[in-house]
Design an enzyme around this catalytic site. Sequence first.
Site, short mmCIF file in Angstrom:
data_model
loop_
_atom_site.label_atom_id
_atom_site.label_comp_id
_atom_site.label_asym_id
_atom_site.label_seq_id
_atom_site.Cartn_x
_atom_site.Cartn_y
_atom_site.Cartn_z
N ASN A 1 -19.47 79.05 -3.00
CA ASN A 1 -19.46 78.20 -4.20
C ASN A 1 -18.03 77.79 -4.49
O ASN A 1 -17.09 78.49 -4.13
CB ASN A 1 -20.02 79.00 -5.40
CG ASN A 1 -20.07 78.17 -6.66
OD1 ASN A 1 -20.49 77.00 -6.64
ND2 ASN A 1 -19.62 78.73 -7.77
N ASN B 1 -17.06 66.85 -3.96
CA ASN B 1 -16.74 67.91 -2.99
C ASN B 1 -17.52 67.70 -1.70
O ASN B 1 -16.97 67.87 -0.60
CB ASN B 1 -17.06 69.28 -3.58
CG ASN B 1 -15.94 69.79 -4.46
OD1 ASN B 1 -14.90 70.21 -3.96
ND2 ASN B 1 -16.13 69.71 -5.77
N HIS C 1 -15.59 76.80 -7.79
CA HIS C 1 -15.54 76.85 -9.25
C HIS C 1 -14.19 76.29 -9.71
O HIS C 1 -13.15 76.64 -9.14
CB HIS C 1 -15.70 78.29 -9.73
CG HIS C 1 -15.72 78.41 -11.21
ND1 HIS C 1 -16.78 77.97 -11.98
CD2 HIS C 1 -14.78 78.87 -12.09
CE1 HIS C 1 -16.50 78.17 -13.26
NE2 HIS C 1 -15.30 78.71 -13.35
N ASP D 1 -20.19 83.21 -10.77
CA ASP D 1 -18.76 82.97 -10.53
C ASP D 1 -18.01 84.28 -10.31
O ASP D 1 -16.95 84.53 -10.91
CB ASP D 1 -18.13 82.19 -11.71
CG ASP D 1 -18.83 80.86 -11.93
OD1 ASP D 1 -19.29 80.26 -10.95
OD2 ASP D 1 -18.90 80.41 -13.09
N GLU E 1 -9.76 71.15 -5.29
CA GLU E 1 -11.09 71.52 -4.79
C GLU E 1 -11.35 70.87 -3.43
O GLU E 1 -11.86 71.50 -2.51
CB GLU E 1 -12.17 71.10 -5.78
CG GLU E 1 -12.12 71.82 -7.11
CD GLU E 1 -13.28 71.45 -8.02
OE1 GLU E 1 -14.40 71.29 -7.53
OE2 GLU E 1 -13.06 71.31 -9.23
N LEU F 1 -28.82 81.21 -8.72
CA LEU F 1 -29.66 81.66 -7.60
C LEU F 1 -30.27 83.03 -7.93
O LEU F 1 -29.62 83.88 -8.52
CB LEU F 1 -28.82 81.80 -6.33
CG LEU F 1 -28.01 80.57 -5.90
CD1 LEU F 1 -27.37 80.83 -4.54
CD2 LEU F 1 -28.85 79.31 -5.87
N GLU G 1 -24.58 88.45 -6.94
CA GLU G 1 -25.63 88.40 -7.98
C GLU G 1 -25.09 88.04 -9.36
O GLU G 1 -25.87 87.79 -10.27
CB GLU G 1 -26.40 89.74 -8.02
CG GLU G 1 -25.60 90.94 -8.46
CD GLU G 1 -24.88 91.63 -7.31
OE1 GLU G 1 -24.49 90.95 -6.32
OE2 GLU G 1 -24.70 92.86 -7.40
N GLY H 1 -21.03 64.79 -6.39
CA GLY H 1 -20.84 65.07 -4.98
C GLY H 1 -19.48 64.70 -4.41
O GLY H 1 -19.37 64.39 -3.22
C1 GRF Z 1 -16.82 70.71 -9.40
O1 GRF Z 1 -15.88 70.74 -10.44
C2 GRF Z 1 -17.10 72.10 -8.91
O2 GRF Z 1 -15.99 72.95 -8.99
C3 GRF Z 1 -18.18 72.56 -9.85
O3 GRF Z 1 -18.98 71.43 -10.06
C4 GRF Z 1 -18.19 70.26 -9.88
C5 GRF Z 1 -18.89 69.41 -8.87
O4 GRF Z 1 -18.24 68.17 -8.71
N1 GRF Z 1 -18.90 73.69 -9.31
P1 GRF Z 1 -18.69 67.20 -7.54
O5 GRF Z 1 -20.17 66.94 -7.73
O6 GRF Z 1 -18.38 67.86 -6.24
O7 GRF Z 1 -17.88 65.97 -7.78
#
Ligand code: GRF
Length: 213
Positions: A107, A14, A109, A145, A174, A93, A142, A12
């Site tokens: 999302n 992000n 990525h 990524d 990110e 999903l 659908e 978590g």
């Molecule tokens: C991140 O690298 C994101 O891009 C991917 O999963 C990871 C999640 O990291 N989808 P965090 O849980 O936000 O630290």
Amino acid sequence: MVAAGALISGTGTNLQAILDRIAAGRLDCALRVVISNRAGAPGLARAEADGVPTRVIDHKGFARRDDFDRAVVAGLREAGVELVLLAGFDRLLTAVFLEAFPLRIMNIHPALLPAFKGLDAQRQALAYGVKLAGATVHFVDEHTDHGPIIVQGAVAIAPGDGEDEVRQRILEVEHEIYPLAIQLFAEGRLAVEGRRVVVRGPRPPRPAPLVYW
Ligand code: GRF
């Protein structure tokens, strides 16, 4: 102000970046609920520390993937969520979910899509020998990524960089671009035209080309 809900499975960071931006008054987003499919996800404690309601909906309790999705959608709707943020959510999903929030699911990525879809994108990028890597925030469709790209950020990969360094450098990007994408959404500035997301209004100055070898 957009009412959002986040789905997580793990660390978590992000989510933390989004919570920090909200706390600093720099993101017009009310996080109404954080839902995890894993009971021990550290991200849950991050949300609780900021007073955001959390729920655990364990996918293992559902025989069918779309029944799990129905339960998560119901949880999001109960919380009044308009925008869904996948933030390290490790389930795919189904159409049930996509139809409930059309072009309302984002999302993040850890690659410059369409390169390196799927798991371990940073490792894929390193193994491929790219000089520039990065991250992408996109609307979910659908395919995995795949949906329309909202924001991307790039970083250089130095010779000798290991996977941990690359992962960390991409994470820093990110943590910038996810809140930015949410803010653009909150301001009503995102128009989706087929595959392209057009951002209305003032734009950043065009950066110099990023060249690295
Ligand atoms: C991140 O690298 C994101 O891009 C991917 O999963 C990871 C999640 O990291 N989808 P965090 O849980 O936000 O630290």
